[in-house]
Design a protein around this motif. Sequence first.
Motif, short mmCIF file in Angstrom:
data_model
loop_
_atom_site.label_atom_id
_atom_site.label_comp_id
_atom_site.label_asym_id
_atom_site.label_seq_id
_atom_site.Cartn_x
_atom_site.Cartn_y
_atom_site.Cartn_z
N LYS A 74 2.02 -19.06 48.94
CA LYS A 74 1.60 -18.34 50.15
C LYS A 74 0.10 -18.41 50.38
O LYS A 74 -0.41 -17.85 51.34
CB LYS A 74 2.02 -16.87 50.04
CG LYS A 74 3.52 -16.68 49.94
CD LYS A 74 3.85 -15.22 49.74
CE LYS A 74 5.35 -15.04 49.53
NZ LYS A 74 5.69 -13.65 49.20
N ILE A 75 -0.64 -19.07 49.50
CA ILE A 75 -2.09 -19.09 49.64
C ILE A 75 -2.49 -19.92 50.86
O ILE A 75 -1.80 -20.86 51.22
CB ILE A 75 -2.77 -19.63 48.36
CG1 ILE A 75 -4.22 -19.15 48.28
CG2 ILE A 75 -2.67 -21.15 48.28
CD1 ILE A 75 -4.85 -19.33 46.91
N GLU A 76 -3.60 -19.52 51.49
CA GLU A 76 -4.04 -20.22 52.69
C GLU A 76 -5.46 -20.76 52.50
O GLU A 76 -6.23 -20.26 51.68
CB GLU A 76 -4.01 -19.26 53.89
CG GLU A 76 -2.59 -18.81 54.24
CD GLU A 76 -2.58 -17.87 55.43
OE1 GLU A 76 -3.64 -17.64 56.03
OE2 GLU A 76 -1.48 -17.39 55.77
N LYS A 77 -5.78 -21.76 53.28
CA LYS A 77 -7.12 -22.34 53.27
C LYS A 77 -8.13 -21.23 53.58
O LYS A 77 -7.91 -20.41 54.47
CB LYS A 77 -7.22 -23.45 54.31
CG LYS A 77 -8.52 -24.20 54.30
CD LYS A 77 -8.49 -25.35 55.31
CE LYS A 77 -9.81 -26.09 55.32
NZ LYS A 77 -9.80 -27.22 56.28
N ALA A 79 -8.99 -18.88 51.37
CA ALA A 79 -8.80 -17.78 50.43
C ALA A 79 -9.76 -17.94 49.24
O ALA A 79 -10.17 -19.06 48.92
CB ALA A 79 -7.36 -17.75 49.94
N GLU A 96 -7.80 -26.83 50.27
CA GLU A 96 -6.62 -27.66 50.52
C GLU A 96 -5.44 -27.18 49.69
O GLU A 96 -5.60 -26.77 48.54
CB GLU A 96 -6.94 -29.11 50.16
CG GLU A 96 -5.81 -30.08 50.33
CD GLU A 96 -6.16 -31.50 49.84
OE1 GLU A 96 -5.48 -32.43 50.27
OE2 GLU A 96 -7.11 -31.64 49.04
N LYS A 97 -4.25 -27.22 50.29
CA LYS A 97 -3.00 -27.00 49.56
C LYS A 97 -2.06 -28.14 49.93
O LYS A 97 -1.90 -28.45 51.10
CB LYS A 97 -2.37 -25.65 49.92
CG LYS A 97 -1.05 -25.41 49.20
CD LYS A 97 -0.50 -24.02 49.44
CE LYS A 97 0.08 -23.88 50.81
NZ LYS A 97 0.77 -22.59 51.02
N VAL A 134 -3.33 -26.61 44.64
CA VAL A 134 -4.32 -25.85 45.41
C VAL A 134 -5.70 -26.28 44.93
O VAL A 134 -6.05 -26.12 43.76
CB VAL A 134 -4.14 -24.33 45.23
CG1 VAL A 134 -5.24 -23.57 45.97
CG2 VAL A 134 -2.76 -23.89 45.70
#
Length: 197
Positions: A74-77, A79, A96-97, A134
């Motif tokens: 669920k991590i976003e650019k 963060a 980046e993910k 990530v």
Amino acid sequence: MFQIPPNKQGKMVLGAVIIKDLGVSLPILHGTNTQNLLVSATTVKNDQVMGKGNYVLAGHHMRDDRLLFGPLLKIEKGAYIHISDKRKIFTYKVKEKKIVHETDVSVLVDTRSPELTLITCDVTGIDTDKRVIVKSELVDTNDNSNQAEFEGKYGYGMGTEPNLHSNVIFFLWVLLVVGLPCVLLFINTVLSVINQN
């Protein structure tokens, strides 16, 4: 300074990884092996140093997405991720993910600029050959001389005890993964003995 207890084998925890937005607060143990992965984030390369080059951590993606590295999905650019070696706090910003094949080792290559790479499976279980990667860049380094200040700033500390819900879920998961195969093996053995008679 942080009061970081030794793990069950008596080895000292290297530090912690904290992602406040996702509720992640994990110890970092040296070496990616099954035992370490059940309780922590783990270092992937033997010679890696926090705040220098490509610092790589791996963690399990459990059935409960709130445990270990499950929240990474669920991590976003943009963060922020904080890691600490008990002396300094290194703050990284996610750039980046992506999802790669498990054989793609390019994510482990060292870099000139300080980066943090987090790795976990794209789905729970062992039947996947994809990994969530990530990538983050170092944006700040601070002295870590005051645990109360750290916990006040980030909301988590390496001395923070896991809550009851996390402990119960983790216990049930271990019971399912370890206990169920043992029970099935026992039943299979008993049925084999009965069939032979």
